[in-house]
Design a protein around this motif. Structure first.
Motif, PDB file in Angstrom:
ATOM      1  N   ALA A  33       0.957  -0.588  -0.240  1.00  0.00           N
ATOM      2  CA  ALA A  33       0.232   0.329   0.337  1.00  0.00           C
ATOM      3  C   ALA A  33       0.688   1.382  -0.014  1.00  0.00           C
ATOM      4  CB  ALA A  33      -0.773   0.202   1.283  1.00  0.00           C
ATOM      5  N   ALA A  34       0.717   2.184  -0.475  1.00  0.00           N
ATOM      6  CA  ALA A  34       1.328   3.408  -1.064  1.00  0.00           C
ATOM      7  C   ALA A  34       0.568   4.592   0.347  1.00  0.00           C
ATOM      8  CB  ALA A  34       0.802   4.077  -2.215  1.00  0.00           C
ATOM      9  N   ASP A  35       1.210   5.042   0.785  1.00  0.00           N
ATOM     10  CA  ASP A  35       1.171   6.119   1.227  1.00  0.00           C
ATOM     11  C   ASP A  35       1.490   7.939   1.067  1.00  0.00           C
ATOM     12  OD1 ASP A  35       1.960   7.142   4.919  1.00  0.00           O
ATOM     13  OD2 ASP A  35       0.107   8.728   3.922  1.00  0.00           O
ATOM     14  N   ASN A  36       0.481   8.967   0.921  1.00  0.00           N
ATOM     15  CA  ASN A  36       0.730   9.608   0.233  1.00  0.00           C
ATOM     16  C   ASN A  36       1.286  10.783   1.092  1.00  0.00           C
ATOM     17  OD1 ASN A  36      -1.677  10.586   1.021  1.00  0.00           O
ATOM     18  ND2 ASN A  36      -2.576  11.608  -1.323  1.00  0.00           N
ATOM     19  N   ARG A  37       1.150  10.703   2.069  1.00  0.00           N
ATOM     20  CA  ARG A  37       2.191  11.394   3.014  1.00  0.00           C
ATOM     21  C   ARG A  37       3.399  11.152   3.588  1.00  0.00           C
ATOM     22  NH1 ARG A  37      -3.251  12.010   6.313  1.00  0.00           N
ATOM     23  NH2 ARG A  37      -2.898   9.851   5.825  1.00  0.00           N
ATOM     24  N   GLY A  38       3.918   9.986   2.702  1.00  0.00           N
ATOM     25  CA  GLY A  38       5.126   9.884   3.646  1.00  0.00           C
ATOM     26  C   GLY A  38       6.169   9.838   2.887  1.00  0.00           C
ATOM     27  N   ARG A  39       6.646  11.416   2.923  1.00  0.00           N
ATOM     28  CA  ARG A  39       8.645  11.403   3.176  1.00  0.00           C
ATOM     29  C   ARG A  39       8.922  11.441   4.224  1.00  0.00           C
ATOM     30  NH1 ARG A  39       9.627  13.839  -1.789  1.00  0.00           N
ATOM     31  NH2 ARG A  39      11.569  14.685  -0.642  1.00  0.00           N
ATOM     32  N   TYR A  40       8.227  11.390   4.890  1.00  0.00           N
ATOM     33  CA  TYR A  40       8.720  11.662   6.611  1.00  0.00           C
ATOM     34  C   TYR A  40       8.300  10.902   7.479  1.00  0.00           C
ATOM     35  CZ  TYR A  40       8.170  16.584   4.365  1.00  0.00           C
ATOM     36  OH  TYR A  40       8.213  17.451   3.722  1.00  0.00           O
ATOM     37  N   GLY A  41       8.371   9.309   7.076  1.00  0.00           N
ATOM     38  CA  GLY A  41       8.073   8.538   7.822  1.00  0.00           C
ATOM     39  C   GLY A  41       7.031   7.615   7.541  1.00  0.00           C
ATOM     40  N   CYS A  42       7.389   6.712   7.779  1.00  0.00           N
ATOM     41  CA  CYS A  42       6.001   5.730   7.479  1.00  0.00           C
ATOM     42  C   CYS A  42       5.781   5.060   8.452  1.00  0.00           C
ATOM     43  CB  CYS A  42       6.494   4.321   6.698  1.00  0.00           C
ATOM     44  SG  CYS A  42       7.769   3.520   7.771  1.00  0.00           S
ATOM     45  N   LEU A  43       4.573   4.848   8.611  1.00  0.00           N
ATOM     46  CA  LEU A  43       3.496   4.143   9.884  1.00  0.00           C
ATOM     47  C   LEU A  43       2.949   2.893   9.406  1.00  0.00           C
ATOM     48  CD1 LEU A  43       1.864   7.368  10.909  1.00  0.00           C
ATOM     49  CD2 LEU A  43       3.696   6.212  11.935  1.00  0.00           C
ATOM     50  N   ALA A  44       2.631   1.327  10.151  1.00  0.00           N
ATOM     51  CA  ALA A  44       2.179   0.507  10.515  1.00  0.00           C
ATOM     52  C   ALA A  44       0.579   0.744  10.386  1.00  0.00           C
ATOM     53  CB  ALA A  44       2.909  -0.578  10.939  1.00  0.00           C
ATOM     54  N   HIS A  45       0.260   1.460   9.944  1.00  0.00           N
ATOM     55  CA  HIS A  45      -1.563   1.747  10.385  1.00  0.00           C
ATOM     56  C   HIS A  45      -1.828   1.620   8.792  1.00  0.00           C
ATOM     57  CE1 HIS A  45      -0.605   2.348  14.194  1.00  0.00           C
ATOM     58  NE2 HIS A  45       0.260   3.107  14.524  1.00  0.00           N
ATOM     59  N   GLU A  46      -2.770   0.881   8.666  1.00  0.00           N
ATOM     60  CA  GLU A  46      -3.636   0.962   7.696  1.00  0.00           C
ATOM     61  C   GLU A  46      -4.755   2.366   6.826  1.00  0.00           C
ATOM     62  OE1 GLU A  46      -6.113  -2.960   8.424  1.00  0.00           O
ATOM     63  OE2 GLU A  46      -7.222  -1.457   6.399  1.00  0.00           O
ATOM     64  N   GLN A  47      -5.706   3.247   7.886  1.00  0.00           N
ATOM     65  CA  GLN A  47      -5.811   3.836   7.878  1.00  0.00           C
ATOM     66  C   GLN A  47      -5.246   4.682   7.229  1.00  0.00           C
ATOM     67  OE1 GLN A  47      -5.316   2.382  10.671  1.00  0.00           O
ATOM     68  NE2 GLN A  47      -7.240   1.278  11.426  1.00  0.00           N
ATOM     69  N   VAL A  48      -3.856   5.050   6.966  1.00  0.00           N
ATOM     70  CA  VAL A  48      -2.794   6.260   6.205  1.00  0.00           C
ATOM     71  C   VAL A  48      -2.900   5.954   4.797  1.00  0.00           C
ATOM     72  CG1 VAL A  48      -2.306   6.542   8.576  1.00  0.00           C
ATOM     73  CG2 VAL A  48      -0.669   5.334   7.167  1.00  0.00           C
ATOM     74  N   TYR A  49      -2.614   4.678   4.654  1.00  0.00           N
ATOM     75  CA  TYR A  49      -2.507   4.037   3.485  1.00  0.00           C
ATOM     76  C   TYR A  49      -4.158   4.461   2.470  1.00  0.00           C
ATOM     77  CZ  TYR A  49       1.672   2.498   5.422  1.00  0.00           C
ATOM     78  OH  TYR A  49       2.857   2.760   5.741  1.00  0.00           O
ATOM     79  N   THR A  50      -3.415   5.075   0.872  1.00  0.00           N
ATOM     80  CA  THR A  50      -4.650   5.207  -0.185  1.00  0.00           C
ATOM     81  C   THR A  50      -4.824   4.417  -0.959  1.00  0.00           C
ATOM     82  OG1 THR A  50      -3.231   6.855  -0.309  1.00  0.00           O
ATOM     83  CG2 THR A  50      -4.905   7.446   1.108  1.00  0.00           C
ATOM     84  N   SER A  51      -3.744   4.067  -1.768  1.00  0.00           N
ATOM     85  CA  SER A  51      -3.602   3.044  -2.472  1.00  0.00           C
ATOM     86  C   SER A  51      -3.129   1.472  -2.052  1.00  0.00           C
ATOM     87  CB  SER A  51      -2.369   3.427  -3.463  1.00  0.00           C
ATOM     88  OG  SER A  51      -2.997   5.167  -3.920  1.00  0.00           O
ATOM     89  N   TRP A  52      -3.935   0.959  -2.784  1.00  0.00           N
ATOM     90  CA  TRP A  52      -3.817  -0.801  -2.624  1.00  0.00           C
ATOM     91  C   TRP A  52      -3.397  -1.703  -3.696  1.00  0.00           C
ATOM     92  CZ3 TRP A  52      -3.209  -2.438   2.286  1.00  0.00           C
ATOM     93  CH2 TRP A  52      -3.551  -1.419   3.571  1.00  0.00           C
ATOM     94  N   GLY A  53      -2.260  -2.383  -3.468  1.00  0.00           N
ATOM     95  CA  GLY A  53      -2.592  -4.072  -4.812  1.00  0.00           C
ATOM     96  C   GLY A  53      -3.478  -4.147  -4.111  1.00  0.00           C
ATOM     97  N   GLN A  54      -3.354  -6.162  -5.157  1.00  0.00           N
ATOM     98  CA  GLN A  54      -4.965  -6.905  -5.177  1.00  0.00           C
ATOM     99  C   GLN A  54      -3.800  -7.971  -3.810  1.00  0.00           C
ATOM    100  OE1 GLN A  54      -2.400  -6.777  -7.153  1.00  0.00           O
ATOM    101  NE2 GLN A  54      -1.615  -8.742  -7.428  1.00  0.00           N
ATOM    102  N   GLY A  55      -2.800  -7.929  -4.309  1.00  0.00           N
ATOM    103  CA  GLY A  55      -2.326  -8.945  -2.556  1.00  0.00           C
ATOM    104  C   GLY A  55      -1.993  -9.711  -3.328  1.00  0.00           C
ATOM    105  N   THR A  56      -1.100 -10.729  -2.681  1.00  0.00           N
ATOM    106  CA  THR A  56      -0.497 -11.941  -3.276  1.00  0.00           C
ATOM    107  C   THR A  56      -0.115 -12.933  -2.063  1.00  0.00           C
ATOM    108  OG1 THR A  56       1.222 -12.734  -4.215  1.00  0.00           O
ATOM    109  CG2 THR A  56       2.063 -11.224  -2.863  1.00  0.00           C
ATOM    110  N   GLN A  57      -0.752 -14.837  -2.123  1.00  0.00           N
ATOM    111  CA  GLN A  57      -1.170 -14.763  -0.991  1.00  0.00           C
ATOM    112  C   GLN A  57       0.136 -16.010  -0.961  1.00  0.00           C
ATOM    113  OE1 GLN A  57      -4.081 -16.136   0.031  1.00  0.00           O
ATOM    114  NE2 GLN A  57      -2.628 -17.282   2.074  1.00  0.00           N
ATOM    115  N   VAL A  58       0.895 -15.742  -0.059  1.00  0.00           N
ATOM    116  CA  VAL A  58       1.548 -16.751   1.030  1.00  0.00           C
ATOM    117  C   VAL A  58       1.727 -17.946   1.790  1.00  0.00           C
ATOM    118  CG1 VAL A  58       3.803 -16.405   2.502  1.00  0.00           C
ATOM    119  CG2 VAL A  58       3.335 -14.686   0.772  1.00  0.00           C
ATOM    120  N   THR A  59       1.868 -19.036   1.305  1.00  0.00           N
ATOM    121  CA  THR A  59       1.062 -19.913   1.976  1.00  0.00           C
ATOM    122  C   THR A  59       2.519 -21.109   2.755  1.00  0.00           C
ATOM    123  OG1 THR A  59      -0.619 -20.774   0.948  1.00  0.00           O
ATOM    124  CG2 THR A  59       0.165 -22.418   2.353  1.00  0.00           C
ATOM    125  N   VAL A  60       2.723 -21.106   3.544  1.00  0.00           N
ATOM    126  CA  VAL A  60       3.674 -21.907   4.570  1.00  0.00           C
ATOM    127  C   VAL A  60       3.935 -23.367   5.224  1.00  0.00           C
ATOM    128  CG1 VAL A  60       6.457 -21.625   6.338  1.00  0.00           C
ATOM    129  CG2 VAL A  60       4.530 -19.441   4.970  1.00  0.00           C
TER     130      VAL A  60
END
Length: 126
Positions: A97-124
């Protein structure tokens, strides 16, 4: 238009490795923070790692510290998540996901992310 496309998921045995890729278009990576999230069946989506290239900062969720590494290649507009020593509990759909306010740092909170990919499955497997 911002587009994110993940790839690299698959089935791997416990202890194995995978490298996920997130190719971004419509943005300049330096202007954004990119996060990796995952969602296991029946569980809420959680932040795994993120990077702010401009701020030279990264974040890792505690359970993946020392096993996962986030990196980027601006020439390819791609952010990677190298996952080593995989465990069955890492099984999930992984999203970038992409956060367009992320020039000064990143947060692991999904609420701040405005664009998302479709996902990829990982199975272990154990």
């Amino acid at each position: 238009e911002v587009q994110l496309v993940e790839s690299g998921g698959g089935l791997v045995q416990a202890g194995g490795s995978l490298r996920l890729s997130c190719v971004a278009s419509g943005i300049t990576l330096d202007d954004y923070a990119i996060g990796w999230f995952r969602q296991a069946p029946g569980k809420e989506r959680e932040g795994v790692s993120c990077v702010s290239i401009s701020a030279s900062s990264t974040y890792y969720e505690d359970s993946v510290k020392g096993r996962f590494t986030i990196s980027s290649d601006n020439t390819k507009s791609t952010v990677y998540l190298q996952m080593n020593s995989l465990k069955p509990e890492d099984t999930a759909v992984y999203y970038c996901a992409a956060d367009n306010r992320g020039r000064y740092g990143c947060l692991a909170h999904e609420q701040v992310y405005t664009s998302w990919g479709q996902g990829t499955q990982v199975t272990v497997s154990s």
